[in-house]
Scaffold this motif. Structure first.
Motif, mmCIF file in Angstrom:
data_model
loop_
_atom_site.group_PDB
_atom_site.id
_atom_site.type_symbol
_atom_site.label_atom_id
_atom_site.label_comp_id
_atom_site.label_asym_id
_atom_site.label_seq_id
_atom_site.Cartn_x
_atom_site.Cartn_y
_atom_site.Cartn_z
ATOM 1 N N PRO A 179 0.878 -1.357 -0.060
ATOM 2 C CA PRO A 179 0.050 0.031 -0.173
ATOM 3 C C PRO A 179 0.959 1.469 -0.204
ATOM 4 O O PRO A 179 2.080 0.939 0.491
ATOM 5 N N CYS A 180 0.384 2.434 -0.532
ATOM 6 C CA CYS A 180 0.898 2.901 -0.870
ATOM 7 C C CYS A 180 0.558 4.683 -0.154
ATOM 8 O O CYS A 180 -0.705 4.675 -0.652
ATOM 9 N N ILE A 181 1.176 5.852 0.921
ATOM 10 C CA ILE A 181 0.354 6.673 1.570
ATOM 11 C C ILE A 181 1.255 7.869 1.032
ATOM 12 O O ILE A 181 2.802 7.849 0.437
ATOM 13 N N ALA A 182 0.625 8.958 0.287
ATOM 14 C CA ALA A 182 1.220 9.969 -0.510
ATOM 15 C C ALA A 182 1.115 10.899 -0.208
ATOM 16 O O ALA A 182 0.839 11.760 0.885
ATOM 17 N N LEU A 199 -3.505 4.743 -0.725
ATOM 18 C CA LEU A 199 -4.469 4.866 0.580
ATOM 19 C C LEU A 199 -4.440 6.169 1.491
ATOM 20 O O LEU A 199 -5.918 6.101 2.101
ATOM 21 N N GLU A 200 -4.248 6.935 1.415
ATOM 22 C CA GLU A 200 -4.533 7.859 2.167
ATOM 23 C C GLU A 200 -3.372 9.144 1.372
ATOM 24 O O GLU A 200 -2.156 8.767 0.425
ATOM 25 N N VAL A 201 -3.519 10.759 1.589
ATOM 26 C CA VAL A 201 -3.060 11.780 0.622
ATOM 27 C C VAL A 201 -2.911 12.637 1.695
ATOM 28 O O VAL A 201 -4.009 12.752 2.606
ATOM 29 N N HIS A 202 -1.732 12.643 1.847
ATOM 30 C CA HIS A 202 -1.015 14.301 2.775
ATOM 31 C C HIS A 202 -0.357 15.274 2.468
ATOM 32 O O HIS A 202 -0.128 14.926 1.233
ATOM 33 N N ALA A 203 -0.711 16.163 2.219
ATOM 34 C CA ALA A 203 -0.148 16.927 2.153
ATOM 35 C C ALA A 203 1.313 17.335 1.996
ATOM 36 O O ALA A 203 1.929 17.688 1.022
#
Length: 220
Positions: A179-182, A199-203
């Motif tokens: 899984p990848c968090i971006a 999976l998630e995106v953050h600034a």
């Protein structure tokens, strides 16, 4: 709980994507190619050979590829004094390591560039390992680099998470079963990253660090 945290570097931990874009633009222009700057930026994260195929097509004369890539490397080296880590990048790696993850850098950069970026990042004390383009035959978006990082971390796909900033990162991680968090600080929008499967995106790293307790990367 993932035992490994695999991190892309360019555009994820260091603010370098637009510097790479400028270097590629100038290198390509030296050989008579002038793709739109936006197209070049969207290709950042690929290895050089794949980037050239993506921008110039696969049916072209490949005889100049090595020279174009060498020109880009030389032009990018001019920017080394300007390299900087995103706010919170080193702190994020330290906190992830403190929570028991093996922190591995998984970059498409050459060995020379990766060495420079590691010095700028300043988190050698918590790095378990690092892999770069020189360690694999095919780089992102192929999964080879993620597989290599997993091997260095001594972890399986189900025991790891990948953190990146481009759809190439998300695709490479997915192809390896990770899984990848971006993060969007590399210049790619949240909608595109989610559409690619993030999976998630953050600034940025600081935002991911602030949300770590609620993130898959920080949950226990």
């Amino acid at each position: 709980m993932p035992s490994a945290a695999l991190f892309d570097v360019d555009g994820t931990l260091l603010d370098t994507n637009y510097l790479h874009t400028a270097a590629w633009s100038e290198a390509l222009a030296q050989f008579g190619y002038e793709p739109a700057t936006a197209r070049i930026h969207r290709a950042i994260g690929m290895a050089g050979d794949q980037l050239l195929d993506h921008l110039l097509g696969t049916d072209r004369d490949h005889a100049q590829d090595d020279a174009i890539s060498a020109a880009q490397q030389a032009l990018y080296a001019r920017f080394w004094p300007r390299l900087r880590a995103f706010d919170g990048a080193a702190d994020l790696l330290r906190e992830v390591a403190a929570r028991g993850r093996r922190v591995v850098l998984a970059s498409s950069a050459s060995g020379r560039d990766l060495e420079v970026m590691r010095r700028v990042l300043g988190a050698e004390d918590v790095l378990w390992a690092a892999t770069g383009a020189d360690d694999v035959e095919t780089s992102k978006p192929a999964p080879d680099l993620v597989h290599a990082a997993l091997e260095r971390a001594e972890a399986g796909p189900g025991e790891a998470l990948f953190v990146g900033d481009t759809r190439w990162d998300v695709q490479a991680a997915a192809a390896a079963g990770v899984p990848c968090i971006a993060v969007t600080c590399g210049g790619v929008g949240e909608c595109e990253l989610r559409a690619a499967g993030a999976l998630e995106v953050h600034a940025d790293p600081a935002a991911l660090l602030a949300a770590l307790d609620d993130s898959a990367l920080g949950r226990t």
